[in-house]
Design an enzyme around this catalytic site. Structure first.
Site, PDB file in Angstrom:
ATOM      1  N   ASN A  11       0.948  -1.079  -0.099  1.00 20.98           N
ATOM      2  CA  ASN A  11      -0.045   0.054  -0.007  1.00 20.98           C
ATOM      3  C   ASN A  11       0.911   1.233  -0.013  1.00 20.98           C
ATOM      4  O   ASN A  11       1.508   1.377   0.962  1.00 20.98           O
ATOM      5  CB  ASN A  11      -0.847   0.048   1.161  1.00 20.98           C
ATOM      6  CG  ASN A  11      -1.657   1.199   1.345  1.00 20.98           C
ATOM      7  OD1 ASN A  11      -1.891   1.960   0.575  1.00 20.98           O
ATOM      8  ND2 ASN A  11      -2.152   1.356   2.699  1.00 20.98           N
ATOM      9  N   LYS A  13       0.185   4.430  -0.231  1.00 20.48           N
ATOM     10  CA  LYS A  13      -0.690   5.517   0.212  1.00 20.48           C
ATOM     11  C   LYS A  13      -0.218   6.585  -0.710  1.00 20.48           C
ATOM     12  O   LYS A  13      -0.416   6.560  -1.781  1.00 20.48           O
ATOM     13  CB  LYS A  13      -0.196   5.595   1.551  1.00 20.48           C
ATOM     14  CG  LYS A  13      -0.159   4.500   2.698  1.00 20.48           C
ATOM     15  CD  LYS A  13       0.037   4.842   4.082  1.00 20.48           C
ATOM     16  CE  LYS A  13      -0.222   3.323   4.876  1.00 20.48           C
ATOM     17  NZ  LYS A  13      -0.164   3.448   6.221  1.00 20.48           N
ATOM     18  N   HIS A 101      -9.340   1.226   5.230  1.00 18.01           N
ATOM     19  CA  HIS A 101      -8.207   1.608   5.894  1.00 18.01           C
ATOM     20  C   HIS A 101      -8.442   2.486   7.321  1.00 18.01           C
ATOM     21  O   HIS A 101      -9.407   3.492   7.028  1.00 18.01           O
ATOM     22  CB  HIS A 101      -7.124   2.028   4.885  1.00 18.01           C
ATOM     23  CG  HIS A 101      -5.887   2.011   5.250  1.00 18.01           C
ATOM     24  ND1 HIS A 101      -5.472   2.871   6.476  1.00 18.01           N
ATOM     25  CD2 HIS A 101      -4.821   1.305   5.344  1.00 18.01           C
ATOM     26  CE1 HIS A 101      -4.154   2.589   6.565  1.00 18.01           C
ATOM     27  NE2 HIS A 101      -3.794   1.485   6.024  1.00 18.01           N
ATOM     28  N   GLU A 103      -6.676   4.934   8.256  1.00 15.54           N
ATOM     29  CA  GLU A 103      -6.474   6.254   7.850  1.00 15.54           C
ATOM     30  C   GLU A 103      -7.747   7.044   7.246  1.00 15.54           C
ATOM     31  O   GLU A 103      -8.047   8.162   7.393  1.00 15.54           O
ATOM     32  CB  GLU A 103      -5.237   6.398   7.103  1.00 15.54           C
ATOM     33  CG  GLU A 103      -3.850   6.268   7.753  1.00 15.54           C
ATOM     34  CD  GLU A 103      -2.830   5.546   6.636  1.00 15.54           C
ATOM     35  OE1 GLU A 103      -2.639   5.767   5.605  1.00 15.54           O
ATOM     36  OE2 GLU A 103      -2.054   5.112   7.409  1.00 15.54           O
ATOM     37  N   GLU A 173      -5.299  -4.938  10.872  1.00 13.94           N
ATOM     38  CA  GLU A 173      -4.254  -3.902  10.982  1.00 13.94           C
ATOM     39  C   GLU A 173      -4.544  -2.937  12.250  1.00 13.94           C
ATOM     40  O   GLU A 173      -5.196  -2.120  12.384  1.00 13.94           O
ATOM     41  CB  GLU A 173      -4.224  -3.026   9.903  1.00 13.94           C
ATOM     42  CG  GLU A 173      -4.044  -3.448   8.327  1.00 13.94           C
ATOM     43  CD  GLU A 173      -3.454  -2.334   7.466  1.00 13.94           C
ATOM     44  OE1 GLU A 173      -2.505  -2.674   7.331  1.00 13.94           O
ATOM     45  OE2 GLU A 173      -4.278  -1.422   7.478  1.00 13.94           O
ATOM     46  N   GLY A 179       2.720   2.227  10.803  1.00 11.17           N
ATOM     47  CA  GLY A 179       3.808   3.212  10.526  1.00 11.17           C
ATOM     48  C   GLY A 179       4.577   3.713  11.815  1.00 11.17           C
ATOM     49  O   GLY A 179       4.958   4.635  11.942  1.00 11.17           O
ATOM     50  N   SER A 219       3.487  -2.306  10.203  1.00 13.48           N
ATOM     51  CA  SER A 219       5.130  -2.334  10.391  1.00 13.48           C
ATOM     52  C   SER A 219       5.395  -3.801   9.928  1.00 13.48           C
ATOM     53  O   SER A 219       6.539  -4.357  10.770  1.00 13.48           O
ATOM     54  CB  SER A 219       5.412  -2.070  11.992  1.00 13.48           C
ATOM     55  OG  SER A 219       4.984  -0.692  12.103  1.00 13.48           O
TER      56      SER A 219
HETATM   57  P1  PGA Z   1       2.969   0.196   7.828  1.00 12.99           P
HETATM   58  O1  PGA Z   1       1.511   0.597   7.170  1.00 12.99           O
HETATM   59  O2  PGA Z   1       3.371  -1.139   7.004  1.00 12.99           O
HETATM   60  O3  PGA Z   1       3.683   1.356   7.146  1.00 12.99           O
HETATM   61  O4  PGA Z   1       2.841  -0.019   9.160  1.00 12.99           O
HETATM   62  C1  PGA Z   1       0.466  -0.653   7.132  1.00 12.99           C
HETATM   63  C2  PGA Z   1      -0.701   0.054   6.475  1.00 12.99           C
HETATM   64  O5  PGA Z   1      -1.180   0.949   6.775  1.00 12.99           O
HETATM   65  O6  PGA Z   1      -1.335  -0.552   5.543  1.00 12.99           O
END
Ligand code: PGA
Length: 259
Positions: A11, A13, A101, A103, A173, A179, A219
């Site tokens: 992803n 983003k 997601h 976010e 997640e 992140g 992560s």
């Molecule tokens: P990350 O993000 O691997 O940077 O933790 C995962 C995601 O938001 O899908």
């Protein structure tokens, strides 16, 4: 072993314009071997603006990588300024679409009802939705993680019929792991994935639940991919930050290599 095809999703983003996206995918393809991509699916989800360029690149170089999108609108068309529909994505050979997601839940106020409509729209349009669920830090600390996640699973699937459910993908997640560099322990990831599968069996039936892929995200890195991919109920990963490095993502996709 189970019959579910492992699925590794990057992803990106809101990173990489279409020219940078071409470079990133070319570098990734350079690092991937045929064995890496055999018997599993590899997907990248660039920003919408890069989908057309990557579609062309994947086709011309016959790459063993599929395209995913990061979101979609539930309607096939209409007066929705700024949105992108499932048919538009399907025309670009997009196979997967991330919905819900954290976010988007957080910054765009998306709730389970809207996510359910998006998941349904994706399936109706021939795409596979990757429905994201995950608890925040407070819920984890107060011992309510499972309750929160299973409520999201149930709420996000109200519109998905048993016949369509085989094409579903669920991504667990935990919000506190996205992140942040903090990963759920393999035991926590397995426990939650098993609980999600249990909720899917209640919503549909055992056989359907056994066929639905469940990913872990948060992560994921080359250093932890193997411990995640060996878990019984985790069928793949959704990778954010590490998917922006062609080298790291190639190591994640190639996790079966004995290096
Ligand atoms: P990350 O993000 O691997 O940077 O933790 C995962 C995601 O938001 O899908």
């Amino acid at each position: 072993m189970n019959a579910r095809t492992p699925l590794i999703v990057g992803n990106w983003k809101m990173h990489r314009d279409h020219l940078e996206a071409i470079q990133l995918l070319q570098r990734l393809a350079y690092h991937l071997t045929e064995e890496d991509t055999a018997e599993q699916e590899t997907v990248v989800c660039p920003p919408f603006t890069a989908l057309r360029s990557l579609q062309t690149l994947i086709q011309s170089d016959r790459m063993a990588v599929a395209l995913g999108a990061q979101d979609c609108h539930p309607d096939p068309e209409g007066a929705h300024t700024g949105d992108i529909s499932v048919p538009m994505l399907a025309r670009l050979d997009v196979r997967y679409v991330v919905v819900g997601h954290s976010e988007r839940r957080l910054h765009h106020g998306e709730d389970d009802a809207l996510i359910a409509r998006k998941a349904r729209a994706a399936l109706a349009g021939g795409l596979r939705p990757i429905v994201c669920v995950g608890e925040g830090e407070t819920a984890r600390e107060s011992g309510q993680a499972e309750e929160v996640v299973l409520a999201q699973v149930r709420g996000s699937l109200v519109d998905v019929s048993p016949a369509e459910a085989a094409d579903l993908v669920i991504a667990y997640e935990p919000v506190w792991a996205i992140g942040t560099g903090r990963t759920a322990t393999p035991a926590d990831a397995q426990d939650m994935a098993a609980a999600i599968r249990g909720a899917l069996a209640e919503r549909y039936d055992e056989a359907t639940a056994a066929g639905i892929r469940i990913l872990y995200g948060g992560s994921v890195k080359p250093a932890n991919i193997r411990s995640l991919m060996t878990l019984d109920d985790v069928d793949g990963v959704l990778v954010g930050g590490a998917s922006l490095s062609a080298e790291d993502f190639a190591l994640i996709v190639g996790h079966r290599r004995g290096v």
